[in-house]
Design a protein around this motif. Structure first.
Motif, PDB file in Angstrom:
ATOM      1  N   ILE A 240      49.687  36.178  -7.665  1.00 58.70           N
ATOM      2  CA  ILE A 240      50.672  35.472  -8.483  1.00 58.70           C
ATOM      3  C   ILE A 240      50.546  33.944  -8.428  1.00 58.70           C
ATOM      4  O   ILE A 240      51.126  33.257  -9.268  1.00 58.70           O
ATOM      5  N   SER A 241      49.798  33.433  -7.470  1.00 59.93           N
ATOM      6  CA  SER A 241      49.599  31.981  -7.407  1.00 59.93           C
ATOM      7  C   SER A 241      48.391  31.676  -6.536  1.00 59.93           C
ATOM      8  O   SER A 241      47.858  32.547  -5.848  1.00 59.93           O
TER       9      SER A 241
ATOM     10  N   CYS B 251      46.676  25.166   9.867  1.00 59.53           N
ATOM     11  CA  CYS B 251      46.075  25.784   8.689  1.00 59.53           C
ATOM     12  C   CYS B 251      45.335  24.778   7.808  1.00 59.53           C
ATOM     13  O   CYS B 251      45.899  23.765   7.399  1.00 59.53           O
ATOM     14  N   ALA B 252      44.085  25.126   7.473  1.00 61.51           N
ATOM     15  CA  ALA B 252      43.260  24.257   6.633  1.00 61.51           C
ATOM     16  C   ALA B 252      43.245  24.686   5.168  1.00 61.51           C
ATOM     17  O   ALA B 252      42.600  24.037   4.344  1.00 61.51           O
ATOM     18  N   ILE B 253      43.931  25.785   4.837  1.00 62.27           N
ATOM     19  CA  ILE B 253      43.849  26.325   3.475  1.00 62.27           C
ATOM     20  C   ILE B 253      44.149  25.293   2.391  1.00 62.27           C
ATOM     21  O   ILE B 253      43.402  25.185   1.413  1.00 62.27           O
ATOM     22  N   PRO B 254      45.219  24.477   2.522  1.00 63.42           N
ATOM     23  CA  PRO B 254      45.476  23.498   1.453  1.00 63.42           C
ATOM     24  C   PRO B 254      44.338  22.504   1.245  1.00 63.42           C
ATOM     25  O   PRO B 254      44.169  21.980   0.140  1.00 63.42           O
ATOM     26  N   SER B 255      43.526  22.283   2.291  1.00 65.50           N
ATOM     27  CA  SER B 255      42.434  21.308   2.168  1.00 65.50           C
ATOM     28  C   SER B 255      41.306  21.799   1.271  1.00 65.50           C
ATOM     29  O   SER B 255      40.558  20.990   0.715  1.00 65.50           O
ATOM     30  N   PHE B 256      41.156  23.122   1.114  1.00 63.43           N
ATOM     31  CA  PHE B 256      40.092  23.611   0.226  1.00 63.43           C
ATOM     32  C   PHE B 256      40.596  24.516  -0.900  1.00 63.43           C
ATOM     33  O   PHE B 256      39.867  24.790  -1.847  1.00 63.43           O
ATOM     34  N   LYS B 257      41.854  24.927  -0.820  1.00 72.36           N
ATOM     35  CA  LYS B 257      42.448  25.715  -1.912  1.00 72.36           C
ATOM     36  C   LYS B 257      43.362  24.858  -2.791  1.00 72.36           C
ATOM     37  O   LYS B 257      43.729  25.262  -3.891  1.00 72.36           O
ATOM     38  N   GLY B 258      43.768  23.708  -2.259  1.00 68.99           N
ATOM     39  CA  GLY B 258      44.634  22.832  -3.036  1.00 68.99           C
ATOM     40  C   GLY B 258      46.103  23.199  -2.927  1.00 68.99           C
ATOM     41  O   GLY B 258      46.495  24.090  -2.184  1.00 68.99           O
ATOM     42  N   ARG B 259      46.912  22.479  -3.690  1.00 68.40           N
ATOM     43  CA  ARG B 259      48.353  22.702  -3.690  1.00 68.40           C
ATOM     44  C   ARG B 259      48.711  23.891  -4.576  1.00 68.40           C
ATOM     45  O   ARG B 259      47.892  24.373  -5.346  1.00 68.40           O
ATOM     46  N   LEU B 260      49.947  24.331  -4.449  1.00 70.38           N
ATOM     47  CA  LEU B 260      50.431  25.501  -5.168  1.00 70.38           C
ATOM     48  C   LEU B 260      50.274  25.369  -6.676  1.00 70.38           C
ATOM     49  O   LEU B 260      50.683  24.371  -7.267  1.00 70.38           O
ATOM     50  N   VAL B 261      49.665  26.376  -7.272  1.00 69.94           N
ATOM     51  CA  VAL B 261      49.609  26.498  -8.733  1.00 69.94           C
ATOM     52  C   VAL B 261      49.978  27.943  -9.064  1.00 69.94           C
ATOM     53  O   VAL B 261      49.248  28.875  -8.719  1.00 69.94           O
ATOM     54  N   SER B 262      51.118  28.124  -9.727  1.00 72.66           N
ATOM     55  CA  SER B 262      51.605  29.465 -10.034  1.00 72.66           C
ATOM     56  C   SER B 262      51.025  29.983 -11.347  1.00 72.66           C
ATOM     57  O   SER B 262      50.855  29.223 -12.303  1.00 72.66           O
ATOM     58  N   ARG B 263      50.751  31.249 -11.362  1.00 69.18           N
ATOM     59  CA  ARG B 263      50.298  31.920 -12.576  1.00 69.18           C
ATOM     60  C   ARG B 263      51.452  32.047 -13.551  1.00 69.18           C
ATOM     61  O   ARG B 263      52.613  32.225 -13.137  1.00 69.18           O
ATOM     62  N   GLU B 264      51.168  31.970 -14.838  1.00 67.11           N
ATOM     63  CA  GLU B 264      52.216  32.162 -15.835  1.00 67.11           C
ATOM     64  C   GLU B 264      52.794  33.572 -15.701  1.00 67.11           C
ATOM     65  O   GLU B 264      52.058  34.552 -15.551  1.00 67.11           O
ATOM     66  N   LEU B 265      54.108  33.663 -15.785  1.00 63.84           N
ATOM     67  CA  LEU B 265      54.772  34.948 -15.623  1.00 63.84           C
ATOM     68  C   LEU B 265      54.271  35.968 -16.641  1.00 63.84           C
ATOM     69  O   LEU B 265      54.020  37.134 -16.304  1.00 63.84           O
ATOM     70  N   GLN B 266      54.082  35.533 -17.881  1.00 60.35           N
ATOM     71  CA  GLN B 266      53.638  36.460 -18.914  1.00 60.35           C
ATOM     72  C   GLN B 266      52.240  37.002 -18.646  1.00 60.35           C
ATOM     73  O   GLN B 266      51.916  38.130 -19.023  1.00 60.35           O
ATOM     74  N   SER B 267      51.391  36.190 -17.994  1.00 57.86           N
ATOM     75  CA  SER B 267      50.049  36.640 -17.623  1.00 57.86           C
ATOM     76  C   SER B 267      50.136  37.780 -16.614  1.00 57.86           C
ATOM     77  O   SER B 267      49.404  38.773 -16.699  1.00 57.86           O
ATOM     78  N   ILE B 268      51.045  37.637 -15.657  1.00 55.54           N
ATOM     79  CA  ILE B 268      51.234  38.678 -14.643  1.00 55.54           C
ATOM     80  C   ILE B 268      51.776  39.954 -15.283  1.00 55.54           C
ATOM     81  O   ILE B 268      51.271  41.053 -15.024  1.00 55.54           O
ATOM     82  N   ILE B 269      52.790  39.806 -16.115  1.00 56.21           N
ATOM     83  CA  ILE B 269      53.407  40.967 -16.761  1.00 56.21           C
ATOM     84  C   ILE B 269      52.384  41.703 -17.629  1.00 56.21           C
ATOM     85  O   ILE B 269      52.311  42.935 -17.608  1.00 56.21           O
TER      86      ILE B 269
END
Length: 437
Positions: free
Chosen positions: A142-143, A153-171
């Motif tokens: 979903i994001s 945690c190093a994840i934000p350093s190579f995955k970046g900040r939160l970007v959410s998927r459009e709700l309609q794309s998920i549905i």
């Protein structure tokens, strides 16, 4: 038809990315034998040292097995995080790519080009996936990225900040999968409870639950990787009230000592965590999963013993533990480190406590009637059917062995009411009573 071998390492979020690549490579025939493949792909994990080692070993192993003129492709978190070093140190690899170009994998293979896009790949409305491992369950991402600043945690350093998927794309994706026969779903992200925070919505996950509940034919769902500071009481109550989402609460705590929670930059306190956990535990048939880090810088004997006492007292159903891993680009990297010997000693102590806790979780199911999906032949062989409790996530929470049935036939992917007869070696042995339509 050219043959493709793909090895997906790490978490189920990586698995979704691997399935996206498979969707782009439908013209290839999948094979299980690396030495017969024309193209070999390793989708790597780069989260902690043990995952890095596993990824490097997999790359070298597949290179040693590959046939002449085959193509070795390496993608994912490890390559994104260490692209310059790996491209220099691994001449065995023909194509390198990171976490931004899963939908361009066919193009990269065709041109034999390496590519590292700046942004992390986020699944779109028209993405095609090849679901693997199950005919009735699918993970839904979903994001991507994470806005948390955990010290370890190093994840934000190579995955970046939160970007959410459009709700309609998920549905749209879930509806299409339901039309194809999928009925059980796990929604995943680095921090699922922050869904849509980046778009200014504080109740994004509640809105997603509302929309998912409207889809006809969807039987059950659960949410993985809730984060304490983005998780509200309202969201917990929404899950509890849902007729589709099971009372599965997966919230990695990492520690329970107030001092350690502060050092680890978790943004919460023991009192607040207990408030959330008690609300979860009070829910009917609730199932609680968590994770802890042992040996993080700053953890003294008192902190460790507090954690041990907490695990003994609070009845979690499943617990994962990790030895602290010193990672570049994290706040904990420059902190005074705890000796490996001390960490290993603590791990041995806490492993015994966790084993006892998980055994109790299995034993409390004895005599109960539960709902379970049949997976097919069990891990113990053809004498049993393998199944999973409707609450459990796929693969990680255990296995139910069905050795008796009042039903004429047990079908993979179908839901049955079962009576738990025994708990043996972290498995449940059950009798199927009836088919739940």
């Amino acid at each position: 038809m050219s043959k493709l071998y793909l090895r997906s390492l790490g978490c189920n979020k990586n698995l979704v990315d691997s399935e996206i690549m498979l969707g782009r490579l439908k013209d290839y025939k999948l094979c299980d034998e690396p030495h017969k493949a024309d193209v070999l792909i390793v989708n790597t994990c780069g989260f902690i040292n043990s995952a890095k080692e596993e990824s490097i070993n997999a790359i070298l192993e597949l290179h040693s097995l590959r046939k002449k003129d085959s193509l070795l492709v390496v993608s994912g978190c490890l390559t994104q995080r260490y692209k310059d070093e790996l491209m220099k140190e691994l001449p065995e690899v023909d194509v390198f790519t990171g976490v931004g170009d899963f939908e361009r994998i066919d193009e990269l293979i065709l041109k034999k080009n390496s590519l590292f896009s700046k942004s992390t790949y986020l699944q779109g409305e028209n993405s095609q996936r090849v679901i693997t491992g199950s005919s009735f369950h699918a993970f839904i991402k979903i994001s991507e990225g994470c806005n948390q600043n955990c010290a370890f945690c190093a994840i934000p350093s190579f995955k970046g900040r939160l970007v959410s998927r459009e709700l309609q794309s998920i549905i749209k994706e879930v509806k299409e999968l339901v039309d194809r026969g999928y009925k059980d779903f796990s929604f995943v992200a680095q921090d699922s409870s922050s869904y849509l925070f980046d778009k200014g919505e504080k109740d994004g996950l509640i809105r997603l639950i509302d929309e998912i509940e409207k889809i006809k034919g969807l039987r059950s769902a659960r949410i993985l990787y809730l984060y304490p500071t983005s998780l509200s009481k309202e969201l917990i109550e929404k899950i509890i009230a849902s007729k589709v989402f099971v009372n599965y609460f997966d919230m990695p705590l990492q520690h329970i000592s107030d001092k350690m929670l502060k050092i680890m930059k978790r943004g919460t306190t023991k009192a607040k965590l207990l408030e959330l956990l008690r609300l979860m535990r009070e829910a009917k048939d609730s199932f609680l999963r968590t994770a802890f880090i042992i040996g993080h810088p700053g953890e003294n004997e008192e902190d460790f013993l507090e954690l041990c006492d907490f695990i003994k007292e609070f009845n979690f159903d499943r617990i994962s533990i990790f030895a602290y891993s010193k990672e570049e680009n994290t706040a904990a990297f420059s902190m005074p480190q705890i000796p490996f010997k001390t960490i290993n000693q603590r791990l041995k102590i806490v492993e015994k406590i966790i084993d006892e806790s998980i055994e109790k979780s299995f034993e409390k199911e004895l005599g109960k009637k539960i709902l379970a999906y049949v997976n097919g032949i069990s891990s113990e062989g053809e004498f049993f059917y393998g199944a999973k409790d409707i609450r459990w996530d796929r693969d990680i929470d255990g296995e139910i062995l069905i050795n008796e049935s009042l039903c004429k036939e047990l079908k993979t992917g179908e839901l049955y009411e079962c009576e738990v007869m025994q708990a043996v070696d972290k498995k449940l042995i059950a009798k199927a009573l009836r088919h739940v339509k």
